[in-house]
Write a protein that holds these residues in place. Structure first.
Motif, PDB file in Angstrom:
ATOM      1  N   ALA A   1      -6.708  36.330  -1.799  1.00  0.00           N
ATOM      2  CA  ALA A   1      -8.145  36.547  -1.970  1.00  0.00           C
ATOM      3  C   ALA A   1      -8.891  35.614  -1.028  1.00  0.00           C
ATOM      4  O   ALA A   1      -8.333  34.647  -0.524  1.00  0.00           O
ATOM      5  N   GLY A   2     -10.158  35.908  -0.798  1.00  0.00           N
ATOM      6  CA  GLY A   2     -10.976  35.033   0.044  1.00  0.00           C
ATOM      7  C   GLY A   2     -11.688  34.016  -0.818  1.00  0.00           C
ATOM      8  O   GLY A   2     -11.100  33.440  -1.716  1.00  0.00           O
ATOM      9  N   GLY A   3     -12.960  33.833  -0.557  1.00  0.00           N
ATOM     10  CA  GLY A   3     -13.753  32.916  -1.362  1.00  0.00           C
ATOM     11  C   GLY A   3     -14.357  31.809  -0.526  1.00  0.00           C
ATOM     12  O   GLY A   3     -15.321  31.172  -0.938  1.00  0.00           O
ATOM     13  N   GLY A   4     -13.781  31.558   0.640  1.00  0.00           N
ATOM     14  CA  GLY A   4     -14.287  30.476   1.469  1.00  0.00           C
ATOM     15  C   GLY A   4     -13.532  29.188   1.188  1.00  0.00           C
ATOM     16  O   GLY A   4     -12.834  29.065   0.172  1.00  0.00           O
ATOM     17  N   SER A   5     -13.671  28.232   2.081  1.00  0.00           N
ATOM     18  CA  SER A   5     -12.907  26.991   2.000  1.00  0.00           C
ATOM     19  C   SER A   5     -13.165  26.247   0.700  1.00  0.00           C
ATOM     20  O   SER A   5     -12.235  25.746   0.061  1.00  0.00           O
ATOM     21  N   GLY A   6     -14.425  26.185   0.288  1.00  0.00           N
ATOM     22  CA  GLY A   6     -14.776  25.465  -0.932  1.00  0.00           C
ATOM     23  C   GLY A   6     -14.070  26.059  -2.144  1.00  0.00           C
ATOM     24  O   GLY A   6     -13.499  25.329  -2.969  1.00  0.00           O
ATOM     25  N   VAL A   7     -14.105  27.368  -2.229  1.00  0.00           N
ATOM     26  CA  VAL A   7     -13.460  28.062  -3.338  1.00  0.00           C
ATOM     27  C   VAL A   7     -11.952  27.821  -3.318  1.00  0.00           C
ATOM     28  O   VAL A   7     -11.331  27.576  -4.356  1.00  0.00           O
ATOM     29  N   GLY A   8     -11.368  27.860  -2.127  1.00  0.00           N
ATOM     30  CA  GLY A   8      -9.926  27.645  -2.006  1.00  0.00           C
ATOM     31  C   GLY A   8      -9.522  26.289  -2.549  1.00  0.00           C
ATOM     32  O   GLY A   8      -8.581  26.179  -3.341  1.00  0.00           O
ATOM     33  N   ILE A   9     -10.273  25.254  -2.156  1.00  0.00           N
ATOM     34  CA  ILE A   9      -9.954  23.893  -2.596  1.00  0.00           C
ATOM     35  C   ILE A   9     -10.162  23.756  -4.104  1.00  0.00           C
ATOM     36  O   ILE A   9      -9.335  23.206  -4.819  1.00  0.00           O
ATOM     37  N   LYS A  10     -11.267  24.327  -4.612  1.00  0.00           N
ATOM     38  CA  LYS A  10     -11.594  24.232  -6.031  1.00  0.00           C
ATOM     39  C   LYS A  10     -10.538  24.958  -6.871  1.00  0.00           C
ATOM     40  O   LYS A  10     -10.045  24.432  -7.868  1.00  0.00           O
ATOM     41  N   GLN A  11     -10.193  26.172  -6.448  1.00  0.00           N
ATOM     42  CA  GLN A  11      -9.263  26.967  -7.260  1.00  0.00           C
ATOM     43  C   GLN A  11      -7.861  26.375  -7.287  1.00  0.00           C
ATOM     44  O   GLN A  11      -7.212  26.383  -8.327  1.00  0.00           O
ATOM     45  N   VAL A  12      -7.402  25.874  -6.136  1.00  0.00           N
ATOM     46  CA  VAL A  12      -6.063  25.295  -6.148  1.00  0.00           C
ATOM     47  C   VAL A  12      -6.082  24.003  -6.964  1.00  0.00           C
ATOM     48  O   VAL A  12      -5.152  23.705  -7.702  1.00  0.00           O
ATOM     49  N   GLY A  13      -7.182  23.271  -6.867  1.00  0.00           N
ATOM     50  CA  GLY A  13      -7.302  22.030  -7.623  1.00  0.00           C
ATOM     51  C   GLY A  13      -7.309  22.259  -9.117  1.00  0.00           C
ATOM     52  O   GLY A  13      -6.777  21.464  -9.890  1.00  0.00           O
TER      53      GLY A  13
END
Lengths: 278, 286
Positions: free
Chosen positions: A69-81
């Motif tokens: 999925a996408g979401g942008g860099s911020g979303v990627g960091i938040k979701q994995v965190g």
């Protein structure tokens, strides 16, 4: 001649795709015996590479499912965190706070440089960053104002979903305006066709996509080539990161390994990025 | 009614129900996915605003203007051409011309639009840029030429059918009152086929509105309200194609479903109108 060149580009692209997916099985061996779902989200620039590799993994090992999925860099960091996904992609390096708060492990597997490009017959070889800003914002409308022929400048840009646009907008245009009437093309490939067929055009694309059909503009005296991106002299560049929370799961580990393997690097290069060795 | 007939009737009813439910489900699906947009921004802004997501403007008007302009102008070009071709095929031309023309038109209906787009990028765009010297050559005009070419064959075949449906008695009466072939065509055949002509035009309108690749490759895609045919413009379909790669949680992504709903509504209106016209033909015959 031009039509033929376009045809050639397509065939080369298909050939690279075919060889990339038909490459030898070594690095895919890491997935043997694994099963389950690998969830990936975040930066959109990563998606083409990830999708190609994921499809190949799923084709070889049907017990493995990979969702991207996408979401942008911020979303990627938040979701994995927060443990929502296994791999969170970001087109920037996570901040020290983010790394500390989430216990992130970073994998930088590609460098992406974005070059301003013009038609090869355009006598304008070099521009300052200020001139590029003025051209894209519409303050400079004629090539003669930057040392070229008396001819209106045709500005080409990418859509808002484009990671390439984001880097260029942030690092070359300093988040400045882009002309409302600029032509929008949907991909790096379409940008190359557009600029290669229009002597008055200016656009921008991943350095990996630049070939003799277009010319990368020298920006503030620095040539936009792979070496300068790698060394950091060319400023309109960034790393592509994949992040995990702590140590990656076996499936995530195998997938990240693939990004550094010859097969992964071939796909990375094919999608217009510069592969980074571990 | 035998048991077998009852069974067939049930199957057909189920098929009808599914066929009716799918388009409805698609509309509901689009509305659900576009919902973040409706809860964030007022509907009026969505329908009348400009497209500038970085500043939080999510307006569909530029794309709607481009789509409708392109569809109507290509109809305006294709309609007379189709009428002429259909007339030639119908009998105004000798069969040595009419038969090959009909074959050509039939072959052209199957042409993939990407071919038109590809030729357009390398031939038409540089030509338009050279002739008009306004902008990059990627503009509404560059898209409307191949788009007219794309919808003409469908329209022509539709018109041919409409002409063929004109009753023989009417034609004989016209011939008996001394009308020659052209007079019969202009004063008898065209008026009698009127509803068929409208129906064919509406179908072509739907095709022009729904085309994606020609607009995406040739119209320039600037998200502005075009002020002339030489302006770069972005259609609804091209917009969907441009933004579809966006991340799935953004408002940009929700917006493409709003585009889908507007396209759905426009084509549904056209289809309903065509249906009304066609059932009108049935009433006349009865």
């Amino acid at each position: 001649m031009r039509v033929r060149r376009g045809y050639l580009l397509i065939s080369v692209f298909l050939w690279v795709l075919a060889t990339a997916s038909g490459a030898c099985a070594d690095s895919f061996e890491a997935f043997r015996g694994l099963e389950g779902t690998l969830k990936i989200s975040g930066g959109t620039a990563h998606i083409p590479v990830m999708q190609t590799l994921a499809q190949e993994v799923m084709r070889r090992y049907p017990a493995i499912r990979i969702t991207i999925a996408g979401g942008g860099s911020g979303v990627g960091i938040k979701q994995v965190g927060e443990g929502l996904v296994d791999i969170g992609n970001s087109g920037r390096k996570p901040t020290d706070e983010e790394i500390a708060a989430y216990g992130l492990k970073l994998y930088r597997w590609a460098m992406d440089g974005v070059a301003a490009v013009v038609h090869p017959q355009n006598p304008v070889r070099a521009l300052t960053v200020q001139q590029v800003k003025d051209i894209f914002s519409g303050k400079i409308m004629n090539w003669k104002d930057v040392g070229g022929p008396d001819r209106a400048i045709h500005v080409f840009t990418r859509d808002e979903a484009s990671g390439t646009r984001e880097v260029f907008w942030k690092k070359a245009l300093d988040k400045g305006a882009i002309r409302k009437d600029a032509d929008v093309v949907p991909s790096n490939g379409a940008m190359k066709t557009a600029v290669a067929t229009d002597p008055a055009a200016i656009g921008y694309m991943s350095v990996g996509y630049v070939d003799e059909s277009v010319r990368a503009v020298i920006l503030d005296g620095v040539e936009a080539n792979v070496d300068n991106v790698q060394s950091g002299r060319y400023p309109v560049a960034r790393g592509l990161y994949s992040n995990t929370k702590g140590d990656p799961s076996p499936l995530a580990k195998a997938f990240l390994g693939l990004l550094y393997a010859p097969e992964g690097q071939a796909v990375i290069a094919d999608k217009g990025y510069i592969p980074v060795t571990q | 009614m035998t048991r077998r007939e009852r069974w067939i009737r049930k199957v057909l009813a189920a098929a009808t129900f599914v066929a009716a439910a799918i388009p409805l489900a698609i509309l509901i699906f689009m509305a659900l996915l576009a919902r973040p947009l409706f809860t964030t921004l007022p509907l009026l802004d969505l329908l009348t605003g400009s497209w500038d997501p970085i500043r939080g403007h999510f307006g569909i008007l530029p794309m709607m203007t481009a789509s409708l302009t392109l569809a109507f102008t290509s109809l305006a070009v294709a309609f007379p051409v189709s009428l002429g071709c259909a007339g030639l095929i119908y009998g105004l031309a000798p069969w040595t011309v009419a038969v090959p023309l009909r074959r050509l038109v039939q072959i052209m209906t199957g042409f993939p639009t990407v071919i038109y787009g590809f030729v357009g990028v390398f031939v038409l765009v540089p030509a338009v840029r050279h002739v008009f010297e306004a902008g990059s050559g990627r503009c509404l005009l560059s898209a409307l030429i191949p788009l007219s070419l794309m919808i003409t064959p469908t329209m022509t075949l539709f018109f041919c059918d409409a002409f063929a449906a004109v009753p023989r008695e009417t034609l004989l009466a016209a011939a008996a009152s001394g009308a020659d072939a052209v007079q019969r065509f202009v004063w008898v055949v065209i008026p009698s086929a009127g509803k068929g002509l409208v129906a064919g035009t509406v179908i072509a309108f739907g095709r022009a509105l729904g085309d994606t690749l020609i607009a995406l490759m040739l119209a320039g895609n600037a998200a502005q309200i075009p002020s002339s045919l030489l302006d770069s413009a972005r259609t609804l379909t091209a917009h969907i194609a441009l933004v579809i790669a966006a991340d799935f949680r953004s408002l940009e992504f929700a917006f493409i479903f709003l585009c889908g709903m507007v396209l759905y509504a426009l084509t549904a209106c056209a289809a309903l109108y065509a249906w009304k016209i066609r059932t009108g033909i049935g009433k006349d015959a009865a």
